[in-house]
Design a protein around this motif. Structure first.
Motif, PDB file in Angstrom:
ATOM      1  N   LEU A   5      16.442   6.589   3.630  1.00  0.00           N
ATOM      2  CA  LEU A   5      15.601   7.783   3.689  1.00  0.00           C
ATOM      3  C   LEU A   5      15.338   8.353   2.297  1.00  0.00           C
ATOM      4  O   LEU A   5      14.313   9.005   2.084  1.00  0.00           O
ATOM      5  CB  LEU A   5      16.268   8.837   4.575  1.00  0.00           C
ATOM      6  N   MET A   6      16.222   8.087   1.352  1.00  0.00           N
ATOM      7  CA  MET A   6      16.034   8.644   0.006  1.00  0.00           C
ATOM      8  C   MET A   6      14.738   8.154  -0.621  1.00  0.00           C
ATOM      9  O   MET A   6      14.097   8.881  -1.387  1.00  0.00           O
ATOM     10  CB  MET A   6      17.225   8.266  -0.885  1.00  0.00           C
ATOM     11  N   PHE A   7      14.296   6.927  -0.311  1.00  0.00           N
ATOM     12  CA  PHE A   7      13.069   6.397  -0.901  1.00  0.00           C
ATOM     13  C   PHE A   7      11.840   7.146  -0.379  1.00  0.00           C
ATOM     14  O   PHE A   7      10.901   7.403  -1.120  1.00  0.00           O
ATOM     15  CB  PHE A   7      12.942   4.909  -0.598  1.00  0.00           C
ATOM     16  N   ASP A   8      11.849   7.493   0.905  1.00  0.00           N
ATOM     17  CA  ASP A   8      10.739   8.257   1.462  1.00  0.00           C
ATOM     18  C   ASP A   8      10.781   9.703   0.979  1.00  0.00           C
ATOM     19  O   ASP A   8       9.749  10.303   0.669  1.00  0.00           O
ATOM     20  CB  ASP A   8      10.792   8.221   2.987  1.00  0.00           C
ATOM     21  N   CYS A  19       7.736   4.929  -5.227  1.00  0.00           N
ATOM     22  CA  CYS A  19       6.693   5.652  -4.491  1.00  0.00           C
ATOM     23  C   CYS A  19       5.353   5.607  -5.225  1.00  0.00           C
ATOM     24  O   CYS A  19       4.647   6.624  -5.278  1.00  0.00           O
ATOM     25  CB  CYS A  19       7.112   7.110  -4.272  1.00  0.00           C
ATOM     26  N   PRO A  20       4.958   4.464  -5.774  1.00  0.00           N
ATOM     27  CA  PRO A  20       3.733   4.465  -6.582  1.00  0.00           C
ATOM     28  C   PRO A  20       2.463   4.653  -5.773  1.00  0.00           C
ATOM     29  O   PRO A  20       1.441   5.072  -6.319  1.00  0.00           O
ATOM     30  CB  PRO A  20       3.761   3.088  -7.259  1.00  0.00           C
ATOM     31  N   TYR A  24       0.803  -1.219   0.000  1.00  0.00           N
ATOM     32  CA  TYR A  24       0.000   0.000   0.000  1.00  0.00           C
ATOM     33  C   TYR A  24       0.839   1.274   0.000  1.00  0.00           C
ATOM     34  O   TYR A  24       0.300   2.359  -0.184  1.00  0.00           O
ATOM     35  CB  TYR A  24      -0.919   0.037   1.219  1.00  0.00           C
ATOM     36  N   GLY A  25       2.170   1.183   0.269  1.00  0.00           N
ATOM     37  CA  GLY A  25       3.012   2.371   0.365  1.00  0.00           C
ATOM     38  C   GLY A  25       3.587   2.513   1.761  1.00  0.00           C
ATOM     39  O   GLY A  25       3.416   1.649   2.623  1.00  0.00           O
ATOM     40  N   ARG A  26       4.295   3.643   2.006  1.00  0.00           N
ATOM     41  CA  ARG A  26       4.871   3.931   3.321  1.00  0.00           C
ATOM     42  C   ARG A  26       3.936   4.825   4.109  1.00  0.00           C
ATOM     43  O   ARG A  26       3.694   5.977   3.739  1.00  0.00           O
ATOM     44  CB  ARG A  26       6.205   4.668   3.183  1.00  0.00           C
ATOM     45  N   PRO A  27       3.404   4.340   5.233  1.00  0.00           N
ATOM     46  CA  PRO A  27       2.476   5.175   6.014  1.00  0.00           C
ATOM     47  C   PRO A  27       3.061   6.516   6.443  1.00  0.00           C
ATOM     48  O   PRO A  27       2.357   7.526   6.486  1.00  0.00           O
ATOM     49  CB  PRO A  27       2.155   4.283   7.214  1.00  0.00           C
ATOM     50  N   ARG A  28       4.346   6.540   6.759  1.00  0.00           N
ATOM     51  CA  ARG A  28       4.887   7.792   7.296  1.00  0.00           C
ATOM     52  C   ARG A  28       5.005   8.889   6.248  1.00  0.00           C
ATOM     53  O   ARG A  28       5.237  10.051   6.591  1.00  0.00           O
ATOM     54  CB  ARG A  28       6.240   7.546   7.958  1.00  0.00           C
TER      55      ARG A  28
END
Length: 754
Positions: free
Chosen positions: A620-623, A692-693, A510-514
């Motif tokens: 952290l670069m992915f977020d 980050c889709p 579903y993605g990163r919640p933060r």
């Protein structure tokens, strides 16, 4: 004339001398001379000194014709010194990175004091580092410089030469020199502080004081330890030479009595045949220099009285009684701890037999840290979309203030904590809740993981022993079997997690919640965060967040941040954030455009406040890519990192933005505008599409609706082109006029292949 003369006496330290001298010559502050005094050492110390002198013009090797001892060796180095300040360092100790730069900055800031006192840490063969317990006396609050009478607590510090920088002209004017014999620091350090017209302190560890297992002078039994009496005779003779120094006699007597007691009680200093003589001479000294009526701390009165009376056997008997008492207390404490642990285990077993509470959920982050990250985003979503579920956050008491007021606070290891783990239906974490956790039937464990994987993890660590930190594969698989749902940010993460953490869980891609906060924050929110961090309007704030290097015993920053902001000019500033396991800030440089944000509780807020990210191999670069702001890769030791830790993503072929291989290239990228140019935008767009889709601001909502509410018809994902993350609050990110930004000398071109 160099700024510092670093004087290193060397005698039978050939195993440590290379590291000692390298720690000096690799300092970021190069304005120094290094004087190595070979005290006629029978090992290779002299040859090592000559080798360093041959390859670096800042090094001078001095060879004494016969063994003189530590004090005369230092004097020989002092006679040849030409620097503004004298810095002493023993041949088996080391300077910490950037120590001389910090010392130079503090000296300039406090108006060139006669003496600057800084801190040290003991380092052990196990790799453990323990800071000086009296470091509170080095606080930098209040006026500086000052005299010893203004801060008498400095007398309580370890009286050694290597925790001070002493102005050479002051030392020459006062005629300070080290005497021969053991404990030569005593009649030198105290007079230096008492005579100084101006003193300043630096609350920073600048020296690593090596605790050797054997071979150290202080840990070798010999008659030379009787030299301590002659040293205190010299000290009190200096005090008696000036009536104004009489005020220090009571405190110096107390320090002497404590020192003599330490020498007497240490089994590795006095041979048994000399113990009686030592006590007799200690009695003479205590009677000779005691100031009647002078206050003595209650804890030291008995020890001082026994030394003054020469009651050696009584002293020994009392020490034996004290040791037995300590052992009894230690055993009682251990017994109480065992009983408490057993009681908690019994309590947990009883609670596990009671009914689950379907309206309870427990959240936590790694290591008892405060509120935030993916678990924090999910906790907020629980309160918003499943308000019937009461939430609790487990964190150490020091982090309780970060937990929202509507959320219950739990302290790990307490009965309430184990009750919550046993009775709550939902358990949410990103690494693992507790080794003693037993998952009950009906409990739902949501594992959020620690971000999109870049370095190798889980089962893949078996191929990287330097990075696995003793991973227990059996325990890893057992833990994975307790997970019901694993939240994944993208297909790359899904495929990686299911292979390196095999289990029966369901992956929620579903993605990163933060990252939800990135989509919800407004320009006003960003402006408020920047104001809180002290970012001036129109300034480009660069968030520097390097990865943790498992293969390094001591961590260091891959960039000289002070040099970076100096070369970039006033338009840029740096927010420096170290990894939680780094153990301290990335830099101690005092610069108005460098802000250490290591202790900031929310990395998400730091991302929102910044205009660009500089990193090497941090996940952290992915977020950050979800923010759609520039990312610059500073590829520090890429081959080493990939060989030791392994990587899943080739940042050379698919970087999220511009890549720089060294500091010169980085300055060129930032000053020339490539960091926010069209090519950087294209690279970031491809990176976002891959990693980050789903990060559209509703990730946590989808998890809660699916897991807690049981919904299958979830909110659709907003396409990348239609998302509107919080705008940057800096000045326009267009390329600045090159004339306003210092350019590096001959930087290499960042090629398209990078």
């Amino acid at each position: 004339m160099p700024r510092f003369s670093v004087i290193v006496p060397a005698y039978q330290v050939q195993a440590y001398l290379h590291e000692c001298l390298d720690s000096v010559l690799s300092q970021s502050y190069p304005d120094l001379e290094l004087i190595v005094v070979d005290d006629c050492s029978p090992d290779a110390c002299g040859e090592i000194a000559d080798e360093f002198a041959a390859r670096d013009p800042r090094v001078r090797a001095v060879h004494l014709p016969r063994n003189e001892g530590l004090g005369p060796a230092r004097n020989a180095g002092t006679e040849r010194a030409t620097g503004d300040y004298l810095v002493f360092l023993d041949g088996d100790d080391t300077l910490t990175p950037d120590a001389l730069r910090s010392i130079a900055d503090r000296i300039k800031e406090t108006g060139e004091p006669d003496v600057l006192v800084y801190d040290y840490a003991r380092t052990y063969v196990t790799g453990e580092t323990v800071r000086n317990r009296a470091a509170a006396h080095l606080r930098e609050q209040g006026p500086a410089p000052f005299r010893l009478a203004d801060r008498p607590g400095l007398i309580e510090l370890l009286m050694v030469a290597w925790n001070k920088a002493v102005r050479r002209e002051f030392a020459e004017r006062e005629g300070f020199a080290f005497p021969p014999g053991h404990y030569e620091d005593t009649p030198w350090s105290y007079p230096v502080l008492m005579a100084a017209e101006s003193i300043a302190t630096l609350d920073r560890v600048c020296v690593h004081y090596r605790q050797r297992r054997r071979g150290s002078i202080l840990h070798t039994p010999s008659a030379r330890h009787l030299d301590v009496f002659a040293q205190y005779d010299r000290l009190f003779a200096y005090v008696e030479s000036d009536p104004e120094l009489a005020r220090w006699r009571p405190v110096l007597f107390r320090r002497m009595a404590d020192h003599l007691a330490t020498v007497f009680t240490r089994p590795d200093r006095l041979p048994p045949s000399l113990r009686a003589e030592f006590v007799r001479r200690a009695r003479v000294h205590c009677r000779r220099y005691r100031v009647p009526g002078a206050p003595v701390p209650p804890a030291a009165r008995l020890r001082h009285a026994l030394l003054r009376l020469g009651l050696r056997r009584t002293y020994g008997a009392l020490r034996l009684v004290s040791a037995l008492r300590r052992r009894t207390l230690k055993g009682s404490t251990a017994l109480l701890g065992t009983a408490r642990a057993a009681a908690l285990r019994l309590h947990y077993r009883i609670q596990r037999r009671l009914p689950l509470r379907a309206d309870r959920a427990v959240f936590a982050a790694d290591g008892g840290r405060g509120y935030g990250g993916d678990p924090g985003a999910l906790e907020e979503a629980f309160r918003s979309f499943a308000p019937h579920v009461r939430t609790a956050w487990a964190a150490d008491p020091a982090h309780h203030h970060t937990v929202p007021t509507g959320t219950r606070r739990l302290t790990p290891g307490t009965a309430a904590y184990w009750t919550a783990l046993a009775r709550s239906r939902y358990l949410v974490h990103h690494t693992g809740l507790d080794a003693g956790l037993v998952k009950r039937r009906g409990q739902v464990v949501i594992q959020t993981q620690a971000g999109t994987p870049l370095r190798h993890l889980g089962l893949d660590l078996r191929e990287h022993p330097a990075a696995d930190r003793g991973t227990d594969v059996g325990r890893l698989l057992e833990t994975a079997d307790t997970w019901d749902h694993v939240v994944s940010a993208n297909r790359h993460s899904t495929l990686t997690w299911e292979r390196v953490y095999p289990g029966r869980y369901t992956t929620l891609e579903y993605g990163r919640p933060r990252t939800d906060v990135f989509q919800r924050a407004t320009a006003a929110d960003v402006a408020r965060l920047r104001e809180t961090l002290g970012i001036p309007e129109g300034t480009v704030a660069l968030l520097y967040a390097p990865a943790y290097r498992d293969y390094r015993r001591t961590q260091r920053a891959g960039l000289d941040l002070e040099d970076l902001v100096t070369r970039l000019g006033p338009r840029f500033m740096v927010l420096a954030r170290a990894h939680p396991r780094h153990g301290g800030p990335l830099t101690t440089a005092r610069h108005d455009r460098i802000v250490d944000v290591t202790g900031h509780p929310s990395v998400e807020k730091l991302c929102l406040a910044s205009d660009a990210l500089i990193t090497d191999f941090s996940e952290l670069m992915f977020d950050y890519a979800a923010l759609d702001r520039p990312i610059v890769i500073h590829a520090d030791e890429p081959e080493v990192f990939e060989a030791v830790c392994g990587t899943y993503v080739d940042l050379r072929s698919s970087p999220p933005g511009a890549v720089a291989c060294d500091a010169d290239e980085l300055v060129g990228v930032l000053a020339g505008g490539q960091w926010c140019g069209p090519r950087s935008d294209r690279l970031r767009a491809a990176f976002r599409e891959r990693f980050c889709p789903y990060d559209d601001g509703r990730v946590a909502e989808r998890v809660v609706r699916r897991v807690v509410l049981g919904e299958t018809d979830l909110p659709p994902v907003v396409p990348l082109a239609e998302r509107h993350p919080a705008p940057s609050a800096a000045a326009a990110l267009s390329r600045p006029p090159l004339a306003t930004v210092p350019q590096p000398a001959g930087p290499r071109t960042v090629t398209d292949s990078l």
